[in-house]
Write a protein that holds these residues in place. Structure first.
Motif, PDB file in Angstrom:
ATOM      1  N   LYS A  14      35.643 -44.068  97.452  1.00 51.24           N
ATOM      2  CA  LYS A  14      34.209 -43.802  97.588  1.00 51.24           C
ATOM      3  C   LYS A  14      33.676 -43.102  96.348  1.00 51.24           C
ATOM      4  N   LEU A  15      34.464 -42.170  95.801  1.00 48.15           N
ATOM      5  CA  LEU A  15      34.055 -41.475  94.583  1.00 48.15           C
ATOM      6  C   LEU A  15      33.912 -42.461  93.425  1.00 48.15           C
ATOM      7  N   GLY A  16      34.815 -43.440  93.377  1.00 44.39           N
ATOM      8  CA  GLY A  16      34.740 -44.456  92.336  1.00 44.39           C
ATOM      9  C   GLY A  16      33.445 -45.239  92.396  1.00 44.39           C
ATOM     10  N   LYS A  44      30.506 -43.264  91.046  1.00 42.64           N
ATOM     11  CA  LYS A  44      30.450 -43.306  89.583  1.00 42.64           C
ATOM     12  C   LYS A  44      29.894 -44.649  89.099  1.00 42.64           C
ATOM     13  N   ILE A  45      30.289 -45.707  89.777  1.00 45.20           N
ATOM     14  CA  ILE A  45      29.828 -47.050  89.403  1.00 45.20           C
ATOM     15  C   ILE A  45      28.331 -47.196  89.658  1.00 45.20           C
ATOM     16  N   ASN A  46      27.850 -46.651  90.772  1.00 49.78           N
ATOM     17  CA  ASN A  46      26.409 -46.708  91.058  1.00 49.78           C
ATOM     18  C   ASN A  46      25.598 -46.037  89.951  1.00 49.78           C
ATOM     19  N   ALA A  47      26.072 -44.896  89.486  1.00 43.81           N
ATOM     20  CA  ALA A  47      25.382 -44.183  88.402  1.00 43.81           C
ATOM     21  C   ALA A  47      25.411 -45.002  87.116  1.00 43.81           C
ATOM     22  N   MET A  48      26.553 -45.612  86.836  1.00 45.12           N
ATOM     23  CA  MET A  48      26.671 -46.452  85.641  1.00 45.12           C
ATOM     24  C   MET A  48      25.728 -47.647  85.731  1.00 45.12           C
ATOM     25  N   GLN A  49      25.671 -48.275  86.915  1.00 46.83           N
ATOM     26  CA  GLN A  49      24.850 -49.474  87.090  1.00 46.83           C
ATOM     27  C   GLN A  49      23.361 -49.177  86.899  1.00 46.83           C
ATOM     28  N   LYS A  50      22.900 -48.045  87.413  1.00 45.69           N
ATOM     29  CA  LYS A  50      21.483 -47.685  87.275  1.00 45.69           C
ATOM     30  C   LYS A  50      21.094 -47.522  85.808  1.00 45.69           C
ATOM     31  N   ALA A  51      21.979 -46.897  85.043  1.00 40.87           N
ATOM     32  CA  ALA A  51      21.708 -46.737  83.607  1.00 40.87           C
ATOM     33  C   ALA A  51      21.770 -48.081  82.884  1.00 40.87           C
ATOM     34  N   ALA A  52      22.708 -48.933  83.310  1.00 42.18           N
ATOM     35  CA  ALA A  52      22.839 -50.253  82.686  1.00 42.18           C
ATOM     36  C   ALA A  52      21.618 -51.117  82.971  1.00 42.18           C
ATOM     37  N   THR A  62      45.001 -59.136  90.360  1.00 43.59           N
ATOM     38  CA  THR A  62      45.590 -59.422  89.050  1.00 43.59           C
ATOM     39  C   THR A  62      44.725 -58.853  87.930  1.00 43.59           C
ATOM     40  N   ILE A  63      43.417 -58.992  88.066  1.00 42.88           N
ATOM     41  CA  ILE A  63      42.509 -58.464  87.041  1.00 42.88           C
ATOM     42  C   ILE A  63      42.608 -56.954  86.974  1.00 42.88           C
ATOM     43  N   ALA A  64      42.604 -56.305  88.131  1.00 38.18           N
ATOM     44  CA  ALA A  64      42.524 -54.840  88.189  1.00 38.18           C
ATOM     45  C   ALA A  64      43.539 -54.291  89.175  1.00 38.18           C
ATOM     46  N   ARG A  65      44.393 -53.408  88.712  1.00 36.31           N
ATOM     47  CA  ARG A  65      45.412 -52.804  89.577  1.00 36.31           C
ATOM     48  C   ARG A  65      44.898 -51.575  90.315  1.00 36.31           C
ATOM     49  N   THR A  66      43.748 -51.044  89.865  1.00 41.98           N
ATOM     50  CA  THR A  66      43.149 -49.913  90.582  1.00 41.98           C
ATOM     51  C   THR A  66      41.898 -50.398  91.307  1.00 41.98           C
ATOM     52  N   ASN A  67      41.508 -49.684  92.330  1.00 38.69           N
ATOM     53  CA  ASN A  67      40.421 -50.150  93.194  1.00 38.69           C
ATOM     54  C   ASN A  67      39.419 -49.018  93.451  1.00 38.69           C
TER      55      ASN A  67
END
Length: 559
Positions: free
Chosen positions: A309-311, A314-322, A363-368
């Protein structure tokens, strides 16, 4: 002589175990996937074992099992070389190699698992190659086991334990770090710098599979059984074909009981064969994703069950700036639409979620979750969610000179931005096989006008009736046409209307351009509005403007 042989066996076997363990420790999730494949095979082959190999606790702990096994390999390798705890070490090595030899032998015979995972993605081995490797190791370990009383430590007991602890501890550290932050060394086809598009292609002049075709026929009258087998490379052999047609053509006397194929020699394979992206309607938008000429941020999550959920915060904040900079963000997840909508609502994610295969995401990403920066299908960078920088930091490192633009989402519409339309038209790919450009003499000139070398603007004036092409719309698009012409760029007009009207409009405009007609419905698939402008550069769409968003300047021609 005996001691020299023993020392060679110790050194070679120990070094190989350390190497194998560390290679797999670099990607315990990948090794865990392989363990899960074996568990599936065991549960299917011996159904009475399903209670164990299908157990939730076993499947959910598969990454920890992988980390333990890789650390154990390293520990046994260093202990063997150091020569301490020789009885325990040699017994464990013997038991492990006996099990692995049986396992790879079973895989080689049945073909149930195509890659043993012995050296991870670094050195892919077929089951047969793995079996031969394990046979060699079995011989070496048997020699070590028989001569184990002659094993002498090369350092003091305390020094040996300290060295073994450091080496094993390093393996444990690598496993722990990778499980949280992704791999140190990436040998997957989605590594930074890799082109997903190129990795989806076969090599030049690819070798084809050599396949054995098997047929079993039974005589309806006598019950006689005939088994036929020949290779696909023998299809042009008249004698072989005659033998087959002797039975297949005689349906009155012979019945085909069964037919099956076996791959005898594998041909060339693309590094990536299963990357596919579906949008909210279930339509494939893989080409649009991979051909987008701008930077895009792809958030990857194989499932929502064990995501952070924390991840996502962080992604939501990144997306808004993007989004403010016009950089498109989307998620690629291995979940169904119902689960996606629930997740988006609960986590307030304001960007599109597309679906892909669960194992492709893993395969693309080992972390989630994980974030991948793409441009034209090339992996520019990628981050585990724990290591995700701010959008400002991403921009500073990778595209500091990029100016903010209007956000243009990925679409499956015809002639979408990034789509290699010339390639699709040449290959008659649906729905591009419906599109045509017809000149005033009735000739189809589509391939001549839109090709891999052409840089051209396509101006759509679909319906020419007064209620569709109003005076205001004509006044709005005419300055754009004049602006394109003034820059020296080529343009053409396509319409579903008549050439007579188009010629009068061309004369009134005072411009020189080619005129073509096409199907009205197809043009509406390309541009929902009646008029618009599309810029095609070397066969690929790089800019698209409907009539309510016509460009104020012509910087798009420099893309």
């Amino acid at each position: 002589m005996k001691n020299s042989i023993l020392w060679f066996c110790r050194l070679f076997t120990g070094a190989l175990f350390i190497f194998s363990g560390l290679v797999k420790a670099n990607d315990p999730v990948g090794f865990g996937i392989k363990l899960e494949e074996y568990y599936d095979v065991f549960a299917e082959r011996w159904s009475w074992t399903s209670f164990l190999f299908k157990a939730d606790w076993l499947i959910e702990s598969v990454n920890l099992q992988a980390a333990f096994l890789t650390s154990l390999e390293v520990a046994l390798g260093i202990l063997l070389i150091l020569g301490i705890w020789k009885n325990l070490t040699t017994w464990l090595l013997l038991l492990l190699i006996l099990f692995f030899t049986w396992l790879t032998g079973y895989s080689a015979i049945t073909g149930s698992v195509t890659d043993c995972g012995c050296f991870g993605d670094f050195i892919p081995l077929t089951p047969l190659q793995s079996f031969y490797k394990d046979l060699v190791l079995l011989v070496l370990i048997l020699i070590i086991f028989i001569l184990r009383k002659n094993i002498k430590p090369i350092v003091s007991p305390i020094g040996g334990i300290a060295i073994a602890a450091i080496v094993t501890g390093f393996a444990v550290y690598v496993n722990a770090h990778v499980l949280k932050h992704d791999v140190f060394l990436d040998w997957r086809p989605y590594a930074v710098g890799d082109s997903i598009v190129e990795n989806m292609q076969l090599p030049p002049n690819p070798k084809k599979d050599v396949v054995e075709l098997n047929y079993v026929y039974t005589n309806k009258k006598t019950g006689e059984t005939v088994e036929l087998a020949f290779l696909n490379t023998e299809l042009e052999d008249k004698a072989k074909l005659a033998e087959l047609t002797k039975y297949s053509a005689d349906k009155e006397n012979w019945n085909l009981d069964t037919s099956f194929t076996k791959v005898k020699v594998k041909g060339d394979r693309a590094k990536i064969s299963d990357f596919a992206v579906s949008d909210e309607q279930g339509d494939f938008i893989t080409d649009q994703i991979l051909s987008n000429p701008d930077y895009t941020l792809m958030v990857v999550s194989e499932s929502f069950e064990h995501t952070s959920k924390l991840g996502w915060e962080k992604i939501n904040a990144m997306q808004k700036a993007a989004e403010k900079e016009g950089v498109f963000t989307y998620a690629l997840v291995g979940e169904g639409r119902d689960e996606i909508e629930k997740f988006r609502h609960n986590n307030q994610t304001a960007f599109p979620f597309y679906t892909g295969d669960y194992k492709v995401c893993l395969t693309i990403a080992r972390t989630n979750p994980n974030v991948v920066l793409l441009k034209e299908g090339v992996v520019i960078d990628k981050w585990a969610w724990r290591d995700l920088p701010s959008f400002e930091a991403i921009k500073k490192e990778h595209f500091a000179d990029r100016k903010p633009t209007e956000l243009i989402p990925i679409s499956n519409e015809m002639f979408g931005i990034g789509v290699p339309v010339a390639e699709k038209i040449a290959a008659s790919t649906e729905p591009y096989n419906e599109f045509f450009l017809q000149d005033s003499t009735g000739n189809d000139v589509t391939a001549m006008v839109i090709n891999d070398t052409a840089n051209i603007c396509m101006v759509i004036l679909n319906e020419l009736t007064a209620d569709k092409l109003t005076a205001d719309k004509w006044k709005a698009i005419l300055p754009v046409m004049k602006g394109i012409d003034s820059t020296g760029n080529k343009l053409f007009v396509v319409s579903s209307g008549s050439f007579n009207i188009l010629k009068l409009m061309k004369k009134a405009s005072g411009l020189e351009f080619d005129l073509y007609t096409s199907d009205k419905d197809v043009l509406y698939k390309i541009m929902e509005q009646n008029t618009g402008v599309i810029y095609i550069k070397q066969g690929k769409v790089v800019a698209k403007f409907p009539d309510d968003k016509l460009p104020a300047d012509f910087s798009f021609l420099n893309k």
